[in-house]
Design a protein around this motif. Structure first.
Motif, PDB file in Angstrom:
ATOM      1  N   MET B   1       0.856  -1.204   0.000  1.00 45.99           N
ATOM      2  CA  MET B   1       0.000   0.000   0.000  1.00 45.99           C
ATOM      3  C   MET B   1       0.886   1.247   0.000  1.00 45.99           C
ATOM      4  O   MET B   1       1.737   1.395   0.882  1.00 45.99           O
ATOM      5  N   GLN B   2       0.674   2.104  -0.970  1.00 48.87           N
ATOM      6  CA  GLN B   2       1.522   3.289  -1.027  1.00 48.87           C
ATOM      7  C   GLN B   2       1.010   4.360  -0.062  1.00 48.87           C
ATOM      8  O   GLN B   2      -0.192   4.604   0.039  1.00 48.87           O
ATOM      9  N   GLN B   3       1.950   4.961   0.642  1.00 50.13           N
ATOM     10  CA  GLN B   3       1.567   5.982   1.607  1.00 50.13           C
ATOM     11  C   GLN B   3       1.306   7.306   0.887  1.00 50.13           C
ATOM     12  O   GLN B   3       2.019   7.663  -0.045  1.00 50.13           O
ATOM     13  N   VAL B   4       0.287   8.022   1.294  1.00 49.16           N
ATOM     14  CA  VAL B   4       0.010   9.316   0.663  1.00 49.16           C
ATOM     15  C   VAL B   4       0.986  10.356   1.216  1.00 49.16           C
ATOM     16  O   VAL B   4       1.099  10.532   2.423  1.00 49.16           O
ATOM     17  N   VAL B   5       1.675  11.009   0.320  1.00 48.11           N
ATOM     18  CA  VAL B   5       2.680  11.975   0.753  1.00 48.11           C
ATOM     19  C   VAL B   5       1.997  13.289   1.112  1.00 48.11           C
ATOM     20  O   VAL B   5       1.154  13.776   0.378  1.00 48.11           O
ATOM     21  N   GLN B   6       2.321  13.838   2.232  1.00 49.57           N
ATOM     22  CA  GLN B   6       1.702  15.091   2.639  1.00 49.57           C
ATOM     23  C   GLN B   6       2.609  16.293   2.435  1.00 49.57           C
ATOM     24  O   GLN B   6       2.165  17.349   2.049  1.00 49.57           O
ATOM     25  N   GLU B   7       3.892  16.099   2.697  1.00 51.81           N
ATOM     26  CA  GLU B   7       4.812  17.230   2.685  1.00 51.81           C
ATOM     27  C   GLU B   7       6.188  16.751   2.265  1.00 51.81           C
ATOM     28  O   GLU B   7       6.699  15.794   2.844  1.00 51.81           O
ATOM     29  N   VAL B   8       6.755  17.387   1.281  1.00 49.92           N
ATOM     30  CA  VAL B   8       8.072  16.952   0.815  1.00 49.92           C
ATOM     31  C   VAL B   8       8.960  18.172   0.590  1.00 49.92           C
ATOM     32  O   VAL B   8       8.526  19.167  -0.010  1.00 49.92           O
ATOM     33  N   ILE B   9      10.190  18.085   1.078  1.00 52.07           N
ATOM     34  CA  ILE B   9      11.165  19.128   0.741  1.00 52.07           C
ATOM     35  C   ILE B   9      11.630  18.840  -0.685  1.00 52.07           C
ATOM     36  O   ILE B   9      12.205  17.783  -0.943  1.00 52.07           O
ATOM     37  N   VAL B  10      11.346  19.744  -1.582  1.00 52.03           N
ATOM     38  CA  VAL B  10      11.648  19.461  -2.992  1.00 52.03           C
ATOM     39  C   VAL B  10      12.975  20.074  -3.432  1.00 52.03           C
ATOM     40  O   VAL B  10      13.586  19.604  -4.391  1.00 52.03           O
ATOM     41  N   CYS B  11      13.401  21.119  -2.763  1.00 56.08           N
ATOM     42  CA  CYS B  11      14.731  21.654  -3.033  1.00 56.08           C
ATOM     43  C   CYS B  11      15.084  22.677  -1.956  1.00 56.08           C
ATOM     44  O   CYS B  11      14.249  23.007  -1.103  1.00 56.08           O
ATOM     45  N   LYS B  12      16.311  23.146  -2.013  1.00 56.65           N
ATOM     46  CA  LYS B  12      16.716  24.245  -1.131  1.00 56.65           C
ATOM     47  C   LYS B  12      16.365  25.558  -1.838  1.00 56.65           C
ATOM     48  O   LYS B  12      16.353  25.623  -3.072  1.00 56.65           O
ATOM     49  N   LYS B  13      16.153  26.576  -1.042  1.00 59.33           N
ATOM     50  CA  LYS B  13      15.857  27.892  -1.639  1.00 59.33           C
ATOM     51  C   LYS B  13      16.939  28.301  -2.640  1.00 59.33           C
ATOM     52  O   LYS B  13      16.675  28.838  -3.701  1.00 59.33           O
ATOM     53  N   THR B  14      18.188  27.983  -2.255  1.00 60.53           N
ATOM     54  CA  THR B  14      19.310  28.449  -3.072  1.00 60.53           C
ATOM     55  C   THR B  14      19.536  27.601  -4.326  1.00 60.53           C
ATOM     56  O   THR B  14      20.389  27.917  -5.143  1.00 60.53           O
ATOM     57  N   ASP B  15      18.779  26.502  -4.456  1.00 58.56           N
ATOM     58  CA  ASP B  15      18.964  25.671  -5.661  1.00 58.56           C
ATOM     59  C   ASP B  15      18.496  26.396  -6.920  1.00 58.56           C
ATOM     60  O   ASP B  15      18.872  26.036  -8.023  1.00 58.56           O
ATOM     61  N   LEU B  16      17.622  27.357  -6.728  1.00 61.01           N
ATOM     62  CA  LEU B  16      17.052  28.025  -7.909  1.00 61.01           C
ATOM     63  C   LEU B  16      17.219  29.533  -7.795  1.00 61.01           C
ATOM     64  O   LEU B  16      16.935  30.119  -6.747  1.00 61.01           O
ATOM     65  N   ASN B  17      17.663  30.142  -8.863  1.00 63.02           N
ATOM     66  CA  ASN B  17      17.608  31.599  -8.968  1.00 63.02           C
ATOM     67  C   ASN B  17      16.269  31.988  -9.582  1.00 63.02           C
ATOM     68  O   ASN B  17      15.624  31.161 -10.225  1.00 63.02           O
ATOM     69  N   PRO B  18      15.869  33.243  -9.416  1.00 62.45           N
ATOM     70  CA  PRO B  18      14.640  33.672 -10.103  1.00 62.45           C
ATOM     71  C   PRO B  18      14.756  33.381 -11.598  1.00 62.45           C
ATOM     72  O   PRO B  18      15.820  33.563 -12.194  1.00 62.45           O
ATOM     73  N   GLY B  19      13.665  32.861 -12.174  1.00 61.08           N
ATOM     74  CA  GLY B  19      13.681  32.552 -13.612  1.00 61.08           C
ATOM     75  C   GLY B  19      14.266  31.190 -13.929  1.00 61.08           C
ATOM     76  O   GLY B  19      14.545  30.897 -15.085  1.00 61.08           O
ATOM     77  N   GLU B  20      14.449  30.342 -12.908  1.00 61.34           N
ATOM     78  CA  GLU B  20      14.964  28.995 -13.161  1.00 61.34           C
ATOM     79  C   GLU B  20      13.961  27.943 -12.698  1.00 61.34           C
ATOM     80  O   GLU B  20      13.075  28.220 -11.903  1.00 61.34           O
ATOM     81  N   MET B  21      14.149  26.726 -13.194  1.00 66.12           N
ATOM     82  CA  MET B  21      13.289  25.620 -12.736  1.00 66.12           C
ATOM     83  C   MET B  21      14.118  24.363 -12.619  1.00 66.12           C
ATOM     84  O   MET B  21      15.207  24.272 -13.153  1.00 66.12           O
ATOM     85  N   MET B  22      13.578  23.389 -11.889  1.00 63.69           N
ATOM     86  CA  MET B  22      14.246  22.095 -11.776  1.00 63.69           C
ATOM     87  C   MET B  22      13.210  21.004 -11.565  1.00 63.69           C
ATOM     88  O   MET B  22      12.095  21.260 -11.125  1.00 63.69           O
ATOM     89  N   GLU B  23      13.640  19.793 -11.886  1.00 62.18           N
ATOM     90  CA  GLU B  23      12.763  18.648 -11.619  1.00 62.18           C
ATOM     91  C   GLU B  23      12.887  18.242 -10.172  1.00 62.18           C
ATOM     92  O   GLU B  23      13.938  18.402  -9.562  1.00 62.18           O
ATOM     93  N   SER B  24      11.813  17.665  -9.649  1.00 61.56           N
ATOM     94  CA  SER B  24      11.882  17.045  -8.342  1.00 61.56           C
ATOM     95  C   SER B  24      10.771  16.005  -8.295  1.00 61.56           C
ATOM     96  O   SER B  24      10.153  15.721  -9.327  1.00 61.56           O
ATOM     97  N   THR B  25      10.547  15.442  -7.091  1.00 60.41           N
ATOM     98  CA  THR B  25       9.450  14.472  -6.978  1.00 60.41           C
ATOM     99  C   THR B  25       8.553  14.842  -5.813  1.00 60.41           C
ATOM    100  O   THR B  25       9.001  15.349  -4.793  1.00 60.41           O
ATOM    101  N   PHE B  26       7.292  14.540  -5.970  1.00 64.18           N
ATOM    102  CA  PHE B  26       6.333  14.668  -4.878  1.00 64.18           C
ATOM    103  C   PHE B  26       5.546  13.361  -4.882  1.00 64.18           C
ATOM    104  O   PHE B  26       4.734  13.116  -5.779  1.00 64.18           O
ATOM    105  N   GLY B  27       5.838  12.496  -3.898  1.00 64.81           N
ATOM    106  CA  GLY B  27       5.236  11.167  -3.930  1.00 64.81           C
ATOM    107  C   GLY B  27       5.657  10.462  -5.192  1.00 64.81           C
ATOM    108  O   GLY B  27       6.834  10.431  -5.532  1.00 64.81           O
ATOM    109  N   LYS B  28       4.673   9.938  -5.913  1.00 61.49           N
ATOM    110  CA  LYS B  28       5.031   9.228  -7.131  1.00 61.49           C
ATOM    111  C   LYS B  28       5.087  10.163  -8.346  1.00 61.49           C
ATOM    112  O   LYS B  28       5.347   9.734  -9.465  1.00 61.49           O
TER     113      LYS B  28
END
Ligand code: FES
Lengths: 370, 123
Positions: B1-28
């Motif tokens: 049974m997969q657990q429902v994800v409620q809260e995930v740290i997806v990156c650090k604030k400093t990983d992105l400058n304004p105008g940038e994007m990155m991939e991450s995961t939230f649950g599946k």
């Protein structure tokens, strides 16, 4: 960090059942790739004399990465479509291609070059040798198109004789630009193609669609590409190409197919009125089209299932349309997401493989058992 | 049974400058985290609503403003528009991922908050 996968990149059981015959994949040569296959003096025109082929299109293609999918650039920085292993990784393996038909991206095509037929002929030969050695011989799924300098039909025939019997060359490629190929001047090309069980593939290159010129915006030009395809189909039919070469068939590549019901109806109506001008045409143009012309799907407009089926019904046959992705270009169509869902097993099989297999004689021997 | 994800740290604030994007995961889900020109963070399903391309392979850019003046290109909002890597459809990061050509359509988006140095996606 997760690895991004789109549906196209997952190989689930259900997805691998497609057995796709993809009728439009653009492999890409850069001129430096062709050098080993070019004789002198043509090689030195590139290495020493700064040969750059003329281009006409007065637009930047305003997608994210020019004419290509932004995610299709080879990881080492080479342009999209120029590396077989990356094409395998991104397209052929995950989608589960049974066959991919290469349609080139030599820009513009040798047949589009202005008056220098000799250079065009040399480039076409080099391209064919490069294509065979680096793609057709390296992956059993890939089939190819014979590139020619069609504006010199004698030289074109020599090239078809030279490489046309290659078991994986399935068609002769003619670009849609500013020449109408049904003109009897070009018929030796069709005769040679027929001799080698090659069909004719037509793909637009840079057709001026605006009274022989260019509309102001790319969006106008790109919208109206099917009008250039319509000109070629009309020209091939009324010039009697299929009456003279009954085994010959024509694949219209990358113009879509939703214009076809209109064109068939219009040509039939005109034929009833004006038959006396083309007495070598002895049956309804729509019948000729149904028997001899096939259309690739991409670029698909978004349609409901009902709308899609209405168009197929108006064509009077579900055997005239073949799925194509146009990989790696910006207007790529996903085999999983571009068609309306639930078209039915029979039609889906026809679109994804059977129609293309029946169209190309050289494909008919493969995949029967699958 | 997969657990429902409620809260995930997806990156650090400093990983992105304004105008940038990155991939991450939230649950599946594969998601794309984007930082708009004003420094705010947003998160969307990493899957274009047209034909499913991975949006993280596209481009964060601006867009010419709709205008009443023919021939006028007023290129604005650099850093706030996500364009799909395939057919180039434009989505407004700051407006729930609405498609510029037709705001009836929008990307699937996720709630985002910033705590200390972390960018968090939550349900
Ligand atoms: S898949 Fe995104 S615009 Fe088509």
């Amino acid at each position: 960090m997760v690895k991004t996968t789109t549906k196209d990149q997952k190989n689930t059981k259900q997805q691998s059942k497609l057995h796709l015959i993809d009728t439009d994949i653009h492999e890409r040569a850069q001129y430096k790739d062709l050098l080993p296959y070019l004789d002198q003096p043509y090689r030195r025109y590139i290495t020493d004399c700064h040969w750059l082929q003329e281009k006409h299109m007065p637009y930047t293609q305003p997608a994210v990465a020019g004419v290509d999918r932004a995610d299709a650039r080879v990881p080492d920085g080479r342009p999209a479509g120029s590396d077989l292993s990356f094409m395998k990784e991104q397209l052929l393996d995950p989608v589960g291609h049974e066959v991919g038909i290469l349609t080139g991206a030599l820009d513009p095509s040798p047949s589009s070059m202005h008056g220098w037929y000799e250079m065009a002929t040399a480039l076409a030969s080099a391209y064919n040798d490069w294509q065979i050695e680096n793609w057709l011989d390296k992956d059993e799924r890939l089939y190819g198109s014979v590139h020619i300098a069609a504006q010199d039909p004698q030289a074109a025939v020599r090239e078809i004789e030279r490489v046309g019997s290659h078991p994986k060359m399935v068609q002769v490629l003619l670009p849609i630009d500013d020449k109408l190929w049904g003109d009897p001047f070009y018929h030796p090309i069709f005769e040679a193609a027929e001799r080698h069980d090659l069909m004719i593939g037509m793909h637009h290159n840079e057709p001026p669609i605006h009274y022989g010129q260019w509309p102001r915006y790319f969006i106008e030009w790109h919208t109206l590409i099917p009008t250039a395809h319509m000109m070629q189909v009309t020209n091939m039919v009324f010039n009697g190409v299929f009456e003279k070469f009954p085994k010959l068939k024509l694949m219209m590549i990358e113009g879509g197919f939703t214009y076809v019901p209109f064109l068939m109806r219009k040509m039939d109506q005109q034929y009833k009125d004006l038959r006396h001008e083309v007495p070598w045409i002895k049956r309804m143009p729509s019948d000729i089209i149904r028997e001899h012309v096939c259309f690739t799907t991409q670029p698909l407009e978004e349609m409901t299932k009902k709308e899609f089926l209405q168009i197929i019904e108006q064509m009077g046959s579900d055997e005239m349309v073949s799925f194509s992705t146009d990989y790696p270009h910006w207007d790529y169509d996903s085999p999983y997401e571009s068609l309306p869902p639930n078209l039915g097993e029979d039609l889906t099989r026809k679109l994804f493989s059977e129609n293309a297999r029946n169209f190309y004689p050289k494909l008919q021997r493969i995949g029967r058992e699958k | 049974m997969q657990q429902v994800v409620q809260e995930v740290i997806v990156c650090k604030k400093t990983d992105l400058n304004p105008g940038e994007m990155m991939e991450s995961t939230f649950g599946k889900h594969s998601i794309v985290v984007a930082r708009a020109s004003d420094g705010e963070y947003y998160a969307f399903l990493n899957r274009c609503i047209h034909q499913g391309a991975a949006l993280s392979k596209g481009k964060i850019c601006g867009a010419p403003e709709p205008t009443d003046n023919l021939g006028e290109y007023d290129f604005k909002r650099e850093g706030d528009i996500l364009r799909c890597p395939w057919h180039g459809r434009e989505f407004d990061i700051k407006n729930e991922g609405c498609m510029l050509a037709n705001s009836k359509f929008k990307l699937k988006n996720f709630k985002v908050k910033v705590e200390d140095e972390n960018v968090i996606v939550y349900k």
